[in-house]
Design an enzyme around this catalytic site. Structure first.
Site, mmCIF file in Angstrom:
data_model
loop_
_atom_site.group_PDB
_atom_site.id
_atom_site.type_symbol
_atom_site.label_atom_id
_atom_site.label_comp_id
_atom_site.label_asym_id
_atom_site.label_seq_id
_atom_site.Cartn_x
_atom_site.Cartn_y
_atom_site.Cartn_z
ATOM 1 C CG ASN A 9 -1.839 1.117 1.327
ATOM 2 O OD1 ASN A 9 -1.760 2.045 0.521
ATOM 3 N ND2 ASN A 9 -2.730 1.065 2.287
ATOM 4 N NE ARG A 45 -5.995 1.851 -0.469
ATOM 5 C CZ ARG A 45 -6.011 2.940 0.290
ATOM 6 N NH1 ARG A 45 -4.955 3.240 1.025
ATOM 7 N NH2 ARG A 45 -7.064 3.706 0.329
ATOM 8 C CG HIS A 68 -12.770 3.842 2.661
ATOM 9 N ND1 HIS A 68 -13.523 4.877 3.184
ATOM 10 C CD2 HIS A 68 -11.495 4.112 2.989
ATOM 11 C CE1 HIS A 68 -12.724 5.733 3.798
ATOM 12 N NE2 HIS A 68 -11.486 5.285 3.693
ATOM 13 N NE ARG A 106 -9.799 12.818 3.530
ATOM 14 C CZ ARG A 106 -9.802 11.522 3.257
ATOM 15 N NH1 ARG A 106 -10.795 10.986 2.585
ATOM 16 N NH2 ARG A 106 -8.821 10.765 3.648
ATOM 17 C CD GLU A 147 -8.745 -0.429 3.981
ATOM 18 O OE1 GLU A 147 -8.115 -0.153 5.029
ATOM 19 O OE2 GLU A 147 -9.132 0.425 3.179
#
Ligand code: ADP
Length: 385
Positions: free
Chosen positions: A7, A85, A174, A235, A371
């Site tokens: 990742n 990823r 996601h 965010r 993940e």
């Protein structure tokens, strides 16, 4: 066999090695601050842990040093495949793919949709292709799981040419996390994944909700970029686009980008992007912030519930979803009329599994996300067909 999962972020690299696709990773590694004077490398093996400061100018150097540490600890034997990823696959990828020159060119083509993430992902891919030229490499896209969202849900009401020419639409992110927890939820509910209807709440520093109908994503809160939707660590999430027009009179494009992505959310409201700090603050402002976060989550639960024929479970995952009893409790409050009722005792004690009350029509689940395991599984499946 071993599957290496990479990742690769803009200034960091995370790796995991799986010796089996159904058991936890045997190696976890993390390299931060690539390109800075000192980079921090941490690697956890079964028997030992390595933490050291290194100097590395770029991702290739970082990976080389990582692999030296892995080799020294006999962790790089028998690598069958490498899974990467990749954040944005645009409309080009709805499944994982074996990486070749065409795939690299398509990821490059999608850079305008993810200018911070895709270049970093490509750096990781290029470095490992160079170092492991004979090992099959697979790209797993964050956006792919949401490619099943129907057109009426992913389009924005802007002039048609914006979609046709610039691919302006919602993509969702996601994906590996929503997919992983929906399979785990189906397992816990003892139903086939393709007959399971869920609302999955990935509540981490970045946060998103997905509506899963018969195992497929049919709507999600993040949009063309990961800025839309829930209130996140830094965010803003959903905001009237008119506010942006108003702010553009005062701030430049770059300043506004930084404000909305890095200085808003929990940090902008409460001075910390960590929900633990905000819960501990217990001030008027922190209580307001938590109410805002929960209100936004409940808005999405309601709107996604309306799109599902029936709802099997609401799933909480990621840092806040897995750990914050308070946020889980508040998110389920006043939803009894929807058949969603939490059991306080289970909510306080269960770290993975069911936390609904006995009269709740809908199950409420806590499921730690993974993940990387999902990426390892998809990589393994692809190279074995
Ligand atoms: P990401 O992968 O998006 O960086 P994580 O899924 O690791 O984020 O979630 C990180 C966030 O989880 C932290 O910023 C913190 O707000 C939250 N978190 C972790 N533990 C707890 C806890 N015990 N209580 C409340 N929030 C927590």
């Amino acid at each position: 066999m071993s599957i290496l999962v990479i990742n690769s972020g803009s200034s960091s690299l995370k790796i995991k090695i799986f010796s089996d696709i159904d058991t936890p990773a045997i190696v976890h590694g993390n390299l931060e601050k690539i390109g800075e004077e000192h980079s921090a490398l941490h690697c956890q093996f079964a028997q030992n842990k390595i933490d050291k400061q290194i100097t590395c100018a770029d991702h290739r150097e970082g990976l080389e040093q990582f692999f030296t540490v892995l080799k020294d600890n006999n962790a790089l034997v028998d690598i069958t495949a490498i899974g990467h990823r990749v954040v944005h696959g645009g409309e080009d990828f709805s499944q994982p793919v074996k990486i070749d020159d065409n795939v690299i060119a398509t990821i490059e083509k999608n850079i305008p949709l993810a200018p911070l993430h895709n270049p970093a992902n490509l750096k990781g891919i290029e470095a490992t292709m160079y170092m492991f030229p004979d090992v099959p490499q697979v790209a797993v896209f964050d956006t792919a799981f949401h490619q099943s969202v129907p057109e009426h849900a992913y389009r924005y009401a802007v002039p048609e040419s914006f979609y046709k020419e610039q691919k302006i639409r919602s993509y969702g992110f996601h994906g590996s996390s929503h997919q992983y927890v929906s399979k785990e939820a189906a397992r816990i509910l003892q139903k086939p994944t393709e007959q399971t209807n869920l609302i999955t709440l990935h509540l981490g520093n970045g946060a998103s909700v997905a509506a899963i109908k018969n195992g497929k994503s049919i709507d999600t809160s993040m949009g063309m970029t990961p800025l839309e939707g829930l209130i996140m660590g830094t965010r803003c999430g959903d905001i009237d686009p008119g506010v942006l027009l108003f702010l553009l009179q005062k701030y430049s494009h770059d300043e506004l980008d930084k404000i909305l992505n890095k200085k808003s959310g929990l940090l902008g409201l409460c001075g910390s992007n960590d929900m633990r700090d905000i819960e501990a603050q217990n001030t008027e402002q922190s209580r307001l912030t938590i109410k805002m976060v929960v209100h936004r989550i409940q808005k999405y639960i309601g709107s996604f519930y309306a799109q599902l024929p029936e709802l099997d479970a609401v799933v909480f995952t990621a840092g806040i979803g897995e750990n914050s009893k308070l946020i889980r409790k508040l998110c389920c409050e006043n939803l009894a009329h929807l058949g969603i009722e939490l059991c306080d005792e289970k909510n306080n004690n269960v770290t993975c599994g069911e936390i609904q009350s006995s009269q709740s029509k809908v199950k409420i689940l806590v499921i730690p996300t993974n993940e990387e395991m999902e990426i390892a599984r998809q990589t393994y499946t692809l190279i074995n067909v």
